[in-house]
Design a protein around this motif. Sequence first.
Motif, short mmCIF file in Angstrom:
data_model
loop_
_atom_site.label_atom_id
_atom_site.label_comp_id
_atom_site.label_asym_id
_atom_site.label_seq_id
_atom_site.Cartn_x
_atom_site.Cartn_y
_atom_site.Cartn_z
N GLU A 139 24.57 36.92 39.28
CA GLU A 139 25.66 36.37 38.01
C GLU A 139 26.91 37.38 38.53
O GLU A 139 26.98 38.12 39.28
N GLU A 140 27.87 37.17 37.84
CA GLU A 140 29.28 37.65 38.08
C GLU A 140 29.86 38.02 36.83
O GLU A 140 29.83 37.06 35.70
N ARG A 141 30.36 39.11 36.51
CA ARG A 141 30.91 39.79 35.15
C ARG A 141 32.40 40.09 35.73
O ARG A 141 32.58 40.94 36.47
N ILE A 142 33.09 39.89 34.39
CA ILE A 142 34.28 40.20 34.59
C ILE A 142 34.78 40.96 33.20
O ILE A 142 34.58 40.19 32.31
N VAL A 143 35.29 42.20 33.02
CA VAL A 143 35.74 42.95 31.67
C VAL A 143 36.92 43.16 31.84
O VAL A 143 37.36 43.76 32.90
#
Length: 325
Positions: A139-143
């Motif tokens: 998965e890829e996560r951006i905050v």
Amino acid sequence: MADELELLRSADPVPADGPYLGDGPLDQQAERRLHRLLHDHPAPAPRRRTRLAWGLAASAVVATLVSALLFTGQTTAPAVAAPRPLVVRADSTPVPLDTIARRAQDAAADGSPALRQGTHVQSWSLGMSDRRAPITLPEERIVRWHADDSHTEIVVATDPRHPGRPVLRDSDGEPRPVEDGHVLSNRTYPPSWSDAPPRSTPPHDPARLRAYLQEAAYSDGPLNTPELLDAVDVLLDHWTLGARESAALARLLAGMEDLRPAGQVTDRLGRRGQAYVYDDSATRRMLILDPATGTVLGLETTFTSAQPEYGVKPGDVMEYSAWMR
């Protein structure tokens, strides 16, 4: 070779959601508890991550973040997904951490790039079950943080090895394929009054950064190498380090005598870095640093002994994170 591999994949009669796949990957807390049990050193106090109560997402912000995540080209970078471990180049010369720390200090002379709150990370984790074979969940996560101290988190199922192809995800205890780029969650968290690490701004002085990471890890004493690596993982889940913070962290890492230089690797986003390895009785942890700036590129945990009750073999990657600016 790529064409032959695609022909083999298309000829594979086994469906992606076949019954051989594991049906119950551990959640994040259980995976970390298992990881600690596999180490020889005494288990540290449970690591708590501040999880804020989340409210209604601002639709315009979410749409912007999803667009940034799905259409910047980051999801199509060349990569090799777990469970194959990264391989150190046999002809490469290991670079001592002290050398990396000096280079990082020189690179940080002008203070650029600057520290930024938030993170952008591609991760692979091994979901394990005591009944079926383990599965890898990419998965890829951006905050991103906002002026009012709220922040938005977008999590997307994607495997950059095969852009556009379905991705295996765990759903209600069963692995099922979802479309590449499928948004697993989008949440906006309200402002918080917490000023404790890792929410507070990390310092760029090595001694103060050591104390900061010790507090973030809820440790009463000096951090050993695995605890320091855990604390770095937590830090990079909240912050994109600037040049000065990366230099301070490189100096801290250079003081860990059992974190040995291994040589050059190409990480799962196609970037060249220097690998530094910590071994214990059951796992190997590999930290990948940019050789010129000391920036942390990735962190990999690999099993070095079999765990037959979970179908895990030596060389299987338990978890891997690749951080981006």
